[in-house]
Scaffold this active site. Sequence first.
Site, short mmCIF file in Angstrom:
data_model
loop_
_atom_site.label_atom_id
_atom_site.label_comp_id
_atom_site.label_asym_id
_atom_site.label_seq_id
_atom_site.Cartn_x
_atom_site.Cartn_y
_atom_site.Cartn_z
N SER A 109 30.44 1.39 53.01
CA SER A 109 31.74 0.74 52.76
C SER A 109 32.27 0.08 54.03
CB SER A 109 32.76 1.78 52.28
OG SER A 109 32.28 2.45 51.14
N1 SAH Z 1 29.96 6.88 51.21
C1 SAH Z 1 28.81 6.05 51.51
C2 SAH Z 1 28.78 4.77 50.71
C3 SAH Z 1 28.51 5.04 49.31
S1 SAH Z 1 27.81 3.70 48.38
C4 SAH Z 1 28.73 5.75 52.99
O1 SAH Z 1 29.58 6.21 53.76
O2 SAH Z 1 27.75 5.10 53.38
C5 SAH Z 1 27.72 4.58 46.85
C6 SAH Z 1 26.59 5.56 46.77
O3 SAH Z 1 26.74 6.28 45.57
C7 SAH Z 1 25.21 4.92 46.69
O4 SAH Z 1 24.43 5.38 47.76
C8 SAH Z 1 24.66 5.38 45.35
O5 SAH Z 1 23.27 5.64 45.36
C9 SAH Z 1 25.46 6.65 45.12
N2 SAH Z 1 25.56 7.10 43.73
C10 SAH Z 1 25.65 6.37 42.59
N3 SAH Z 1 25.75 7.16 41.51
C11 SAH Z 1 25.72 8.45 41.97
C12 SAH Z 1 25.78 9.73 41.34
N4 SAH Z 1 25.89 9.86 40.01
N5 SAH Z 1 25.72 10.83 42.14
C13 SAH Z 1 25.62 10.72 43.47
N6 SAH Z 1 25.54 9.54 44.13
C14 SAH Z 1 25.61 8.41 43.39
#
Ligand code: SAH
Length: 209
Positions: A60
Amino acid sequence: MSGRDKKELIESLQRSGYLRTPGVIKAFRDIPREEFIPSKYSDHAYADQPLPIGNNQTISAPHMVAIMTELLEPKTSDKVLEIGGGSGYQAAILSKLVNKVYTIELDPGLAEFARTNLRKTGCSNVEVIHGDGSKGYKESPYDKIIVTCATPRIYDVWKEQLKDGGTIIAPVGEKAPQILIKGTKEKTFNTKKILDCVFVPLRSTSQNP
Ligand code: SAH
């Protein structure tokens, strides 16, 4: 990327009012964002923008991490669950502010990426779990839950896994933009709309109730 870029980004986030409390500002100073992105983007580590981390996912933008971290009002005694570990950066910021962070990541490659990044940066109070965060995680109850992927709704299991008085921050909505919601578990579950935002979608491995 330079120390000056980092200082300028943090000052700009303070001027915009996104970074407000001394602890959160210090966490932004202490955590090197360049360690949480692929090296080809190193020059952009301190630009206020999301960046690709592989498998169509992104870390993000710093202002969004600042907004969500401040909304969470982290306390040193808190146990926090993050849904969407990604690069591990948001978990690393929280690790400086709370007692323990559990972060769940659906993609096995990214879970390993987050683990490596958190190890490199010495964030030993974060546990990365490879799994589906829409089902919660067994270390409940949590003081706070932070969802960093766009979720169709606040799932009941998240509400159940929050302590009384606990807080959840989540981008809610199927299509962009989503609405960033702050939910508080009191006698009833109360939600407040904070602002519009855009996150990559939560991918669930099953239908949720
Ligand atoms: N917080 C992260 C950015 C997250 S991007 C950072 O600091 O870099 C969103 C993430 O959510 C992605 O990596 C994606 O693979 C994950 N995601 C999507 N659906 C999910 C689920 N059901 N459970 C866990 N992770 C999930």
